[in-house]
Design a protein around this motif. Structure first.
Motif, mmCIF file in Angstrom:
data_model
loop_
_atom_site.group_PDB
_atom_site.id
_atom_site.type_symbol
_atom_site.label_atom_id
_atom_site.label_comp_id
_atom_site.label_asym_id
_atom_site.label_seq_id
_atom_site.Cartn_x
_atom_site.Cartn_y
_atom_site.Cartn_z
ATOM 1 N N CYS A 1 0.840 -1.206 0.000
ATOM 2 C CA CYS A 1 0.000 0.000 0.000
ATOM 3 C C CYS A 1 0.874 1.255 0.000
ATOM 4 N N HIS B 1 -5.264 7.548 1.761
ATOM 5 C CA HIS B 1 -6.378 6.602 1.866
ATOM 6 C C HIS B 1 -7.697 7.241 1.426
ATOM 7 N N GLY C 1 -4.965 4.644 -0.894
ATOM 8 C CA GLY C 1 -3.813 4.353 -0.036
ATOM 9 C C GLY C 1 -2.456 4.541 -0.684
#
Length: 390
Positions: free
Chosen positions: A122, A287, A292
């Protein structure tokens, strides 16, 4: 998918101008060691950087310049030959294997990019990167190649990404800004000490972009002696408003740690509190707007013992949702490095209070910064208000 990866290898320490130069990559070793001592970083988190290819460097840098860097990297060259290209100067002296070391830092940021953009993690951090002063055909301000500029162009070419770059280094992120000054798909934000007092002297609020890119460059030059509250007010307000308007696919944050009171090259009065808050908002907005996708790089930071390890540790901790530690640093880390440090280490995560004598012009500086913020965001706010009423 991993939450985050930490791009690092000992090879990144090879980017070294001299033993006395203020840019000292030992800060990477200190940061990695601190994170390991608090059990925030394990070997499974660390990814080795690759070296950027010439083709990748050519996304931003001129072919002739790359060849000159390679040539200057050899032993016993006449440094005066390269000074017009910013190499061999007092700021950016020649050192052995300069091309390879510089390309490795660029490759580290590209490694971080691929992990995030290919969905393998991420977030990703390459603290060895953040060399934001490098230009297409010229080195500047300790920066030979500009890893952030190459990474942004790489994300555009390979992933068709709309990129927002946020730079909280005390020095203006000039190299990145000018590279994408006319590009409507790259937004650059730089919060820095005003160029009236500090290198590189650019970064005024009127630098807004050009052509199709007009309105995608944002600069917030803050006054010398600016403290935490004013810095963070500008950061939080500008970052959120610009992200909401630009709607990027990915956020690339440059995390220079030289806005701290202890930094020897700047005149700002930040404390460790700003370095707790800077990554929090980048994480939150990534996010909220980018699924993200957040890539972080290092940058400036010249008090390598008392400031950088603590400040950069927060970036990695935030990426992994680790609670920020309180109280004292690990005694094992303090014992290990206090023997080598030329100054007494700060033994706690936060700075001692008071860290400095009260600033007599605090109200004036705060008000001046607020007026600057309003002027810098005036056009954006007007456009957003117009859209709401359509």
């Amino acid at each position: 998918m991993k939450k985050a990866v930490f791009v690092f290898s000992e090879d990144q320490l090879g980017y070294k101008f001299s033993d006395t130069h203020p840019f000292n990559q030992k800060r990477l070793t200190l940061t990695v060691d601190l994170l390991k001592e608090v059990n925030a970083l394990s070997s499974s988190d660390i990814v080795s950087p690759r070296m950027a290819t010439d083709e990748e460097l050519l996304l931003v840098h001129d072919a002739n310049y790359i060849e000159l860097v390679k040539e200057a990297s050899k032993e016993n060259v006449d440094s005066t030959k390269y000074e017009s290209y910013g190499i061999g100067t007092e700021d950016t002296p020649i050192f052995p294997n300069m091309h390879e070391a510089s390309a490795s830092l660029v490759g580290g940021t590209l490694t971080a990019v691929d992990y995030v953009m290919e969905g393998k993690s991420c977030h990703a951090v390459n603290l060895g990167g953040g060399l934001h002063h490098g230009f297409r055909g010229r080195a500047s301000g300790f920066c030979v190649y500009n890893d952030s500029s190459v990474a942004i162009k790489y994300m555009q070419e390979k992933y068709n990404a709309r990129v927002l770059y946020i730079d909280t280094d005390a020095h203006h992120g000039d190299g990145v800004q000018w590279t994408f000054y006319d590009d409507p798909n790259v937004c650059t934000i730089s919060i820095h000490e005003t160029g009236r007092y500090l290198f590189p002297g650019t970064g005024g609020i009127t630098e807004r972009g050009s052509g199709e890119g007009y309105g995608t460059s944002f600069n917030f030059p803050i006054d010398a002696f600016t403290e935490d509250e004013s810095f963070l007010d500008i950061y939080r307000t500008s970052f959120r408003e610009i992200v909401e308007a630009f709607k990027p696919d990915v956020i690339l944050s440059q995390n220079g740690a030289d806005a701290h009171y202890f930094d020897p090259l700047t005149h700002l009065y930040g404390t460790m509190k700003i370095y707790q808050e800077i990554p929090k908002l980048a994480h939150e907005l990534a996010h909220e707007f980018c699924n993200g996708k957040w890539i972080a790089v290092g940058g400036g930071g010249y008090d390598i013992w008392r400031v950088v390890p603590r400040a950069w540790s927060y970036v990695w901790m935030e990426m992994n949702d680790f609670p920020y530690p309180e109280g004292v640093l690990p005694q094992s880390w303090l014992d290990k490095w206090s023997k080598e440090s030329p100054i007494p280490l700060i033994p706690t995560w936060l700075d001692p209070e008071p860290l400095y004598e009260p600033i007599p012009r605090k109200e004036e500086i705060t008000e001046k910064n607020k007026q600057m913020l309003d002027k810098a965001l005036y056009q954006l706010r007007s456009q957003q208000a117009f859209k709401k009423h359509q």
